[in-house]
Design a protein around this motif. Structure first.
Motif, mmCIF file in Angstrom:
data_model
loop_
_atom_site.group_PDB
_atom_site.id
_atom_site.type_symbol
_atom_site.label_atom_id
_atom_site.label_comp_id
_atom_site.label_asym_id
_atom_site.label_seq_id
_atom_site.Cartn_x
_atom_site.Cartn_y
_atom_site.Cartn_z
ATOM 1 N N GLU A 52 61.916 71.896 20.346
ATOM 2 C CA GLU A 52 61.982 70.726 20.312
ATOM 3 C C GLU A 52 60.499 70.116 20.177
ATOM 4 N N ARG A 56 58.564 68.083 17.371
ATOM 5 C CA ARG A 56 58.533 66.247 17.046
ATOM 6 C C ARG A 56 56.563 66.507 17.147
ATOM 7 N N HIS A 58 54.790 67.063 20.020
ATOM 8 C CA HIS A 58 53.911 65.797 21.533
ATOM 9 C C HIS A 58 52.799 67.556 21.572
#
Length: 258
Positions: A52, A56, A58
């Motif tokens: 996840e 995104r 990150h």
């Protein structure tokens, strides 16, 4: 996860019970903190979190259940922390430990014993908590009341120092390692001074080790305690760094290039 061997291993761990006070008792829920199953379960459960965060885009790092996510501002950090907490709660049914979680500049946080310096170009440093634990361990290994010889203490201490150095030499602040080396040598000199016990014996040891008559007499007659004396010119002459290295003392600081 469909491998029956792994599933059976996990079940055996979870139902094996807990040894406490010499007796094995059942585990009602979860597993004991620090158990050998914890890293495996963390990787199994948090693999979805990794994917996840990658989705995104990150920047993050995770080891077992310890995870740092790096963003550009405190406001972004608050937003990301709230969204990740919702993801863990709703998707993975996991609760975040709020006491151990925070939004803060990297130099105020630690990860696996490391942190960062507060500079324009941050460098990896050893986290202050890790340095404090290191000193606590060294103090235990170099207690003056142990009665062991300096050579024996240096060799036993070096086993711990080599392991610690192997892990933390990855830091980019070698001055910290040099400072710890100096502190350790001072502790060993303090031990030697304590073992020499009284003025006449101390004077004789200093003279035998190359200290001049006047300096040896002044140091041997000093009313200062072992720690203060350990930083004196006389002890630096009598027990130089090369002598302590010859006793088997390992160094934390990286060797200088020839």
């Amino acid at each position: 996860m469909s491998d029956p061997r792994i599933l059976r291993l996990i079940r055996d761990f979870l139902t094996s019970g807990l040894l406490e006070g010499g007796l094995v008792g059942p585990i009602d829920a979860g597993m004991p903190q620090g158990g050998p199953l914890s890293p495996l379960l963390s990787d199994l459960m948090l693999d979805e979190l990794d994917k996840e965060l990658e989705r995104r885009k990150h920047c993050f790092v995770r080891y077992a259940d310890d995870c740092n996510i790096y963003v550009r501002s405190e406001r972004a950090g608050e937003r990301v922390m709230a969204s990740v907490e919702r993801f863990l709660d709703r998707r993975l049914k996991l609760r975040v430990n709020r006491q151990k979680s925070a939004v803060a500049p990297p130099h105020r946080r630690k990860f696996l014993g490391f942190s960062f310096t507060d500079e324009k170009a941050p460098r990896r440093r050893i986290a202050p908590q890790a340095v404090a634990r290191f000193k606590e361990r060294v103090r235990a290994l170099t207690k003056r009341i142990r009665g062991a010889s300096l050579v024996q203490i240096a060799k036993e201490l070096s086993l711990y120092l080599k392991g610690w150095r192997g892990y933390f030499s990855f830091c980019e602040t070698p001055s910290v390692l040099r400072s710890l080396d100096q502190w350790i040598r001072r502790r060993l000199r303090s031990i030697a001074w304590k073992q020499w016990k009284h003025g006449p014996a101390r004077f004789a040891e200093l003279r035998r080790r190359g200290v001049g008559h006047d300096l040896a007499a002044q140091t041997a007659g000093s009313a200062h305690g072992p720690w203060r004396i350990s930083n004196s010119p006389a002890l630096a002459i009598a027990l130089p760094n090369a002598f302590l290295a010859g006793c088997g003392l390992a160094s934390l600081a990286p060797a200088k290039a020839a």
